[in-house]
Design a protein around this motif. Structure first.
Motif, PDB file in Angstrom:
ATOM      1  N   UNK A  65     -24.604  48.374 -38.093  1.00 36.18           N
ATOM      2  CA  UNK A  65     -25.834  48.481 -38.901  1.00 36.18           C
ATOM      3  C   UNK A  65     -25.874  47.514 -40.078  1.00 36.18           C
ATOM      4  N   UNK A  66     -24.682  47.168 -40.611  1.00 37.18           N
ATOM      5  CA  UNK A  66     -24.675  46.239 -41.748  1.00 37.18           C
ATOM      6  C   UNK A  66     -25.123  44.849 -41.294  1.00 37.18           C
ATOM      7  N   UNK A  69     -28.809  44.855 -40.759  1.00 43.16           N
ATOM      8  CA  UNK A  69     -29.444  44.800 -42.079  1.00 43.16           C
ATOM      9  C   UNK A  69     -29.357  43.374 -42.646  1.00 43.16           C
ATOM     10  N   UNK A 152     -29.494  46.122 -59.608  1.00 42.82           N
ATOM     11  CA  UNK A 152     -28.877  47.295 -58.983  1.00 42.82           C
ATOM     12  C   UNK A 152     -29.944  48.194 -58.386  1.00 42.82           C
ATOM     13  N   UNK A 154     -32.256  48.844 -55.329  1.00 42.76           N
ATOM     14  CA  UNK A 154     -32.302  48.351 -53.942  1.00 42.76           C
ATOM     15  C   UNK A 154     -33.626  47.678 -53.568  1.00 42.76           C
ATOM     16  N   UNK A 234     -23.131  36.222 -53.750  1.00 43.29           N
ATOM     17  CA  UNK A 234     -21.733  36.455 -54.099  1.00 43.29           C
ATOM     18  C   UNK A 234     -21.593  36.722 -55.595  1.00 43.29           C
ATOM     19  N   UNK A 240     -24.766  44.122 -52.724  1.00 43.78           N
ATOM     20  CA  UNK A 240     -25.200  45.481 -53.015  1.00 43.78           C
ATOM     21  C   UNK A 240     -26.599  45.519 -53.577  1.00 43.78           C
ATOM     22  N   UNK A 241     -27.095  46.631 -54.022  1.00 43.21           N
ATOM     23  CA  UNK A 241     -26.565  47.971 -53.784  1.00 43.21           C
ATOM     24  C   UNK A 241     -26.905  48.469 -52.374  1.00 43.21           C
ATOM     25  N   UNK A 242     -25.960  49.158 -51.807  1.00 42.47           N
ATOM     26  CA  UNK A 242     -26.110  49.706 -50.464  1.00 42.47           C
ATOM     27  C   UNK A 242     -26.551  48.634 -49.468  1.00 42.47           C
ATOM     28  N   UNK A 243     -25.922  47.468 -49.546  1.00 40.68           N
ATOM     29  CA  UNK A 243     -26.187  46.349 -48.626  1.00 40.68           C
ATOM     30  C   UNK A 243     -27.625  45.850 -48.673  1.00 40.68           C
ATOM     31  N   UNK A 251     -22.038  38.282 -44.941  1.00 40.86           N
ATOM     32  CA  UNK A 251     -21.398  39.116 -43.921  1.00 40.86           C
ATOM     33  C   UNK A 251     -20.254  38.349 -43.248  1.00 40.86           C
ATOM     34  N   UNK A 254     -17.349  38.175 -45.725  1.00 37.28           N
ATOM     35  CA  UNK A 254     -16.690  39.468 -45.897  1.00 37.28           C
ATOM     36  C   UNK A 254     -15.759  39.770 -44.730  1.00 37.28           C
TER      37      UNK A 254
ATOM     38  N   UNK B 376     -20.991  51.313 -50.732  1.00 34.38           N
ATOM     39  CA  UNK B 376     -22.412  51.250 -50.363  1.00 34.38           C
ATOM     40  C   UNK B 376     -23.000  52.662 -50.334  1.00 34.38           C
ATOM     41  N   UNK B 379     -23.594  53.780 -53.822  1.00 33.01           N
ATOM     42  CA  UNK B 379     -24.787  53.134 -54.380  1.00 33.01           C
ATOM     43  C   UNK B 379     -26.056  53.766 -53.826  1.00 33.01           C
ATOM     44  N   UNK B 383     -28.466  54.925 -56.638  1.00 35.36           N
ATOM     45  CA  UNK B 383     -29.646  54.093 -56.883  1.00 35.36           C
ATOM     46  C   UNK B 383     -30.843  54.466 -56.019  1.00 35.36           C
TER      47      UNK B 383
END
Lengths: 292, 405
Positions: A65-66, A69, A152, A154, A234, A240-243, A251, A254, B376, B379, B383
């Motif tokens: 899923x990342x 995304x 921060x 999303x 970077x 973030x946040x939450x990808x 990606x 990482x 994640x 967050x 958030x």
């Protein structure tokens, strides 16, 4: 001076080409090919055993899923940045091509972000986007009650980084457009003026079509640049946040360098390369540089 | 002139040669102070072992990535620091040198001197692969002035008191609807949450390799942690426009903060007037906190094992650790050193030594990606105000993929 036989000339030409070709092969072509091979293996740098997994990495990628995304974020990023950037830089070039007072100053001012290190501009914008930062201050002085941390949140993090990118690269492409504009013969404008065309009409009917080869160049370069966006992510948000701001290059980084998974990382890099290749090919086919 | 160049060439050639023979040691550098103390320790090592020629090559940024590449390409330093939280991955890849025979042959090293929490921190399949150079633990820092003003005499002892005190210490002096002093500060990161999880009797992953992040005890801890922030008695650094919570604490915008000993030199340098106290963390169902330790390790590929061990056994030995920790930059993992430094009697350091008795190590038996996945999720809850149970159920499923075999 005697003209050498054709064959001898050719030999010399190839000799001169050989050295750069060798360098390119070692540092560009070979790594590309190698990355492609690596993408079919479970390649951990620290383990001598590197089993062949076929398309395993690719299958896992599209189940991740990342990664899905990251594709989405990258596409949104590109669709947002490229048109805005192209229009803005064309518009800036148009203004800078007029006989304005202080033209040299403005040209320099618009170009400075392009020559500043992206890490430096990113750090400056981290402050601007922070909660007690400049952007919130300006918004509140303009009467908009804004009290969010842009990086921060999303829903704002990606647009915020997109705005930064538009700002840094518009100046760079402005210079390309300027060069294109100065190549347009003055007689065309003169003829248009005689026919009674307004400034606006001249912009759309002469300038925009005449700089088409430059536009093509600018769009291709900024498409590729946007697909590969990495340093701003970077430095500013680490994905973030939450990808919400994880892009494809981030990606790749990482997975390769943090999670020890070079094969998986290489597979995602191949997907990114294919995506860029396809988009550029489509653009070349349907929006060729020379249409007039 | 020609002879000059020839001589120069020889010098270059031979100096390269001698560099080749030296022991290479690498560490990260988080501050100039830290670098100075490393060099001090190395100087005292040289006095003890003048026969060992070494080359100190600090790595200022992207440390794990660089070490990984060096290990993968056979160019790793002969001795380096390894972060405790990433150690399970390195250990499972079998790239480090097991130290048992060296430890046994060295009567002075005395591994039993290490505090129980850290003695086996880098043990893998029954063998030693490294020794903790120091440790740190999360404790509670509180602003004495704010406590006195609110009529509080002692730091909170349990979750209930933590919540009540946070509320009491949150103040909106200029009446603009936004507090200008918060009772507490949290961070949407997993290491800040873990002490609460441990105190509620849970963990990320059990000893039997079961993912626990969506167990009742874990979710309860998350909900308590979140409630402090959502009820407005705790803030987070980004809300206060700060880089980390120490900054907010120093600026007197928050009364209590959970942090490690790295806070002490920071406050001393940046906010010397601040009057603060340090206490053990408030208790949940259990007494627990999170401890960090980093090790000296030797890669398997080294060609200078003997020299590397000499340096390791000195730096992680009694003398080296005494010099390293007497500055207070971190705490000793050896009991004898802590006694010698007087850390059991010091009003601040004794809190850390006490915490070490029941602390759990920050060492997660999963592939490195667990960290980004978990953060994640944190967050998303902070958030996006996502429902904790849903987020953690999803996380549990994802973490299944990252178990180490």
């Amino acid at each position: 001076m005697t003209i050498k036989p054709k064959n001898e000339q050719k030999i010399w030409a190839y000799t001169f080409l050989a050295f750069p070709l060798l360098l390119l092969s070692i540092f560009v072509f070979f790594p590309i090919a190698f990355a492609f091979i690596v993408s079919f293996f479970d390649w951990n740098l620290l383990i001598p055993d590197k089993p062949f997994v076929g398309l395993g990495n690719y299958i896992e990628l599209f189940k991740d899923p990342v990664f899905v995304k990251a594709i989405k974020n990258t596409v949104i990023y590109t669709l947002g940045v490229v048109p805005v950037q192209t229009f803005l830089s064309l518009f800036l070039a148009f203004i800078m091509n007029q006989k304005l007072r202080g033209r040299a100053f403005f040209r320099t001012a618009f170009y400075i972000p392009a020559i500043t290190s992206s890490v430096v501009t990113s750090i400056i914008f981290v402050w601007i986007y922070s909660k007690p930062g400049l952007l919130n201050y300006l918004l509140s002085s303009a009467g908009v009650d804004s009290n969010i941390d842009w990086l921060t949140n999303p829903s704002t993090v990606l647009p915020a980084i997109m705005m930064l990118n538009v700002w840094t690269t518009s100046g760079y492409f402005m210079v390309s457009f300027l060069a294109g504009l100065q190549n347009i013969p003055a007689s065309l404008y003169e003829a248009a003026r005689i026919d009674g065309a307004s400034q606006w009409k001249q912009f759309w009917k002469i300038m925009v079509p005449m700089v088409r080869p430059v536009t093509y160049f600018v769009v291709v370069m900024s498409l590729i640049g946007c697909f590969q966006v990495f340093d701003q992510i970077f430095v500013m948000s680490s994905g973030g946040p939450d990808n919400a701001s994880t892009t494809m290059s981030y990606f790749v980084y990482q997975n390769s360098f943090k999670y020890f998974r070079f094969g998986f990382g290489a597979a995602s890099a191949v997907v990114l390369a294919l995506l860029i290749f396809t988009v550029t090919a489509v653009q070349k086919k349907y929006f060729p540089p020379e249409a007039y | 002139m020609k002879t000059f160049y020839v001589i120069l060439l020889f010098i270059v050639f031979f100096s390269c040669k001698s560099e080749e023979d030296k022991l290479r040691f690498s560490s990260w550098q988080s501050s100039p102070t830290e670098e100075k103390i490393v060099r001090n320790s190395l100087d005292s090592f040289s006095k003890e072992h003048p026969e060992v020629a070494y080359n100190y090559q600090p790595i200022p940024g992207n440390y794990p990535e660089k070490i990984q590449l060096m290990l993968g390409t056979g160019k790793a330093p002969d001795l380096f620091w390894l972060k405790g939280d990433t150690s399970p991955a390195y250990l499972s890849f079998d790239v480090l040198q097991s130290l048992d025979s060296l430890v046994n042959a060295d009567p002075e090293f005395d591994p039993d001197d290490f505090l129980p929490a850290f003695k086996d921190a880098f043990k893998y399949k029954g063998k030693y692969y490294g020794f903790g150079k120091d440790f740190n633990a999360y404790v509670l820092f509180y602003n004495k002035q704010m406590f006195a003003k609110a009529g509080l005499t002692a730091p909170p002892k349990n979750w209930k008191e933590l919540q009540a005190y946070s509320k009491l210490l949150t103040k909106d002096r200029n009446q603009d609807g936004k507090p200008d002093q918060y009772g507490f500060i949290v961070e949407p990161s997993i290491d800040m949450l873990l002490p609460f999880v441990f105190q509620n009797g849970s963990d990320l992953i059990s000893d039997d390799n079961d993912i626990l992040v969506n167990s009742t005890a874990f979710v309860e801890a998350v909900e308590f942690f979140l409630s402090l922030y959502n009820s407005g008695v705790a803030t987070i650094p980004s809300d206060a426009g700060a880089g980390w919570n120490g900054d907010v604490f120093g600026r007197k915008q928050v009364a209590m903060v959970i942090s490690g000993a790295w806070m002490i030199p920071y406050l001393k340098e940046s906010y010397p007037d601040l009057e603060y106290g340090v206490s053990e963390l408030p208790e949940g169902k259990h007494k627990a906190t999170l401890a960090f330790t980093n090790a000296y390790v030797i890669p398997k590929q080294t060609k200078r094992l003997e020299a590397a061990w000499k340096m390791l056994s000195y730096m992680a030995g009694k003398d080296g650790m005494r010099i390293w920790t007497s500055s207070g930059i971190a705490l000793p993992t050896r009991k004898s050193v802590a006694i010698e430094n007087g850390f059991y009697n010091d009003s601040i350091f004794k809190v850390f030594m006490k915490s070490a008795e029941y602390a759990k190590l920050y060492k997660v038996n999963m592939q490195e990606r667990w960290f980004d996945e978990t953060n994640a999720a944190m967050q998303a809850m902070f958030y996006k105000k996502a429902n904790p149970q849903d987020v953690l159920d999803g996380l549990a499923k994802r973490l299944e993929n990252y178990k180490l075999k």
